[in-house]
Design an enzyme around this catalytic site. Structure first.
Site, PDB file in Angstrom:
ATOM      1  N   HIS A 158       0.741  -0.937   0.015  1.00 10.50           N
ATOM      2  CA  HIS A 158       0.098  -0.012  -0.194  1.00 10.50           C
ATOM      3  C   HIS A 158       0.867   1.226  -0.099  1.00 10.50           C
ATOM      4  CE1 HIS A 158      -3.500   2.341   1.470  1.00 10.50           C
ATOM      5  NE2 HIS A 158      -2.628   3.186   1.602  1.00 10.50           N
ATOM      6  N   GLU A 159       1.854   1.486   0.988  1.00 15.52           N
ATOM      7  CA  GLU A 159       2.697   2.370   0.942  1.00 15.52           C
ATOM      8  C   GLU A 159       3.644   2.531  -0.132  1.00 15.52           C
ATOM      9  OE1 GLU A 159       1.831   4.604   2.845  1.00 15.52           O
ATOM     10  OE2 GLU A 159       0.556   3.436   4.107  1.00 15.52           O
TER      11      GLU A 159
ATOM     12  N   HIS B 105       2.112   4.695  -2.923  1.00 14.67           N
ATOM     13  CA  HIS B 105       2.138   5.711  -2.914  1.00 14.67           C
ATOM     14  C   HIS B 105       3.389   6.405  -3.205  1.00 14.67           C
ATOM     15  CE1 HIS B 105      -1.548   6.723  -0.987  1.00 14.67           C
ATOM     16  NE2 HIS B 105      -1.334   5.738  -0.061  1.00 14.67           N
TER      17      HIS B 105
ATOM     18  N   HIS C  38      -5.967   8.260  -2.523  1.00 10.76           N
ATOM     19  CA  HIS C  38      -6.432   7.010  -2.791  1.00 10.76           C
ATOM     20  C   HIS C  38      -7.326   7.252  -3.799  1.00 10.76           C
ATOM     21  CE1 HIS C  38      -5.312   6.336   1.439  1.00 10.76           C
ATOM     22  NE2 HIS C  38      -4.679   5.403   0.833  1.00 10.76           N
TER      23      HIS C  38
END
Length: 352
Positions: free
Chosen positions: A115-116, A119, A139
């Site tokens: 997830h990170e 980003h 998101h």
């Protein structure tokens, strides 16, 4: 035209259609790490393989992955750092929460890492213009496209928000309560819970609205126990104040439960003369009884002629100590003698 999150996501997804040799090797290494039945995983090694497989080898040179013991509200965070000389963003730090993830399944750590990493990939590919989307969280459509593609490819579950609500709640041990109208209104009922000791104030985005709509004052009602290190660092005055607070809290709780302080007093006067007289009589009786026992003992176990051993003058204030002894009957003269002295009695009084 600047690259958007959607453009960067499409470029990354395209590399998954036909894997290169390097991607295939990275995928094999990932599978070996995830099938070794170990409860923990080396996030740094895994991050390097994910960079090759999913992120076009753009992350490792500029992204650092670390564990953070202070993250208690989110499982991970993508932190940007600026060059102090140019003032421009140059590096990215991915922080994973030690408190929230250390007791969770290994899959939660992996999903948070990916997830990170998404980003970080968008920040690099869009020249730090990573879109925050309509909700300001980053998101948007681009994030969801790439997250779904990676999840489908590797059988992951990359979500927008985590569900570690119980873990987060367990660390929110600093609690304040408002005494205004909002204390009876859902969903918070006037409570503010935080993992750090930061009281509600002007720095909170909702503070101005609270001042207008409620106007109440927040008072701290709960905080965690101090650690040994924190107690050792306190001054004597601070420790005394801490003890006073505990006593005050005890008194307040006792008043609340019983309506008055614990214990009762009598309205009858205390007669000191009667107390002294009763105490004197009791002491004299005990001393007299003690002397009788000692006299009887020496009468039986004294000299061979049965005479009493003269009592030495004693001070009435001295404490009399009585030692209990078992008496036995002499088989020759039938005299009762202390059990520990029977052999000496036979040798002296009845020599062979």
């Amino acid at each position: 035209m600047p690259v958007t999150d959607e453009d960067a996501a499409i470029h990354a997804i395209a590399t998954l259609e036909t894997l290169s040799e390097e991607q295939t090797s990275a995928l094999a290494s990932i599978n070996n790490l995830l099938t070794n039945d170990e409860p923990f995983v080396d996030i740094h090694e895994l991050f390097g393989y994910y960079d090759v497989l999913y992120f076009r080898k753009l992350l490792v040179p500029r992204v650092e992955v670390i564990w953070s013991p202070r993250l208690t509200l989110c499982a991970g965070i993508c932190e940007l750092s600026k060059d102090p000389e140019t003032g421009k963003f140059t590096r990215i730090r991915l922080k994973l929460s030690t408190p929230l993830l250390q007791y969770r399944p290994r899959s939660d750590t992996i999903n948070t890492l990916l997830h990170e990493a998404i980003h970080a990939y968008f920040f690099i590919t869009t020249s730090w213009r990573h879109s925050r989307g309509d909700d300001g969280t980053g998101h948007g459509i681009g994030f969801q496209l790439l997250a779904d593609a990676i999840s489908n490819h590797g059988n992951y579950e990359i979500t927008i928000y985590h569900t570690f609500h119980d873990e987060v709640e367990s660390y929110r041990t600093h609690v304040w309560r408002c005494d205004g109208p909002c204390k009876s209104q859902p969903p918070y009922f006037g409570l503010v819970k935080r993992s750090m000791n930061r009281s509600p104030g002007k720095s909170d985005t909702w503070w101005a609205r609270h001042e207008v709509e409620c106007g109440g004052t927040y008072t701290k009602i709960q905080e965690p126990e101090l650690t040994k290190k924190q107690r050792d660092a306190m001054s004597k005055k601070e420790r005394a104040g801490l003890q006073k607070n505990k006593i005050d809290a005890w008194v307040k709780n006792d008043r609340k439960e019983n309506g008055k302080l614990g214990g009762e007093t009598s309205d009858k006067p205390i007669l000191l003369e009667d107390e002294v007289e009763a105490l004197t009589k009791s002491t004299n009786k005990k001393r007299k009884a003690a002397r009788i026992v000692i006299d009887d003992f020496f009468t039986a176990a004294g000299t061979s002629n049965g005479q009493k051993r003269p009592r030495e003058d004693t001070n009435d204030d001295e404490m009399l100590v009585i030692e209990k002894k078992v008496l036995v009957e002499c088989p020759i003269c039938s005299l009762r003698v202390a059990e520990t002295e029977i052999n000496e009695h036979l040798d002296v009084v009845h020599p062979p």
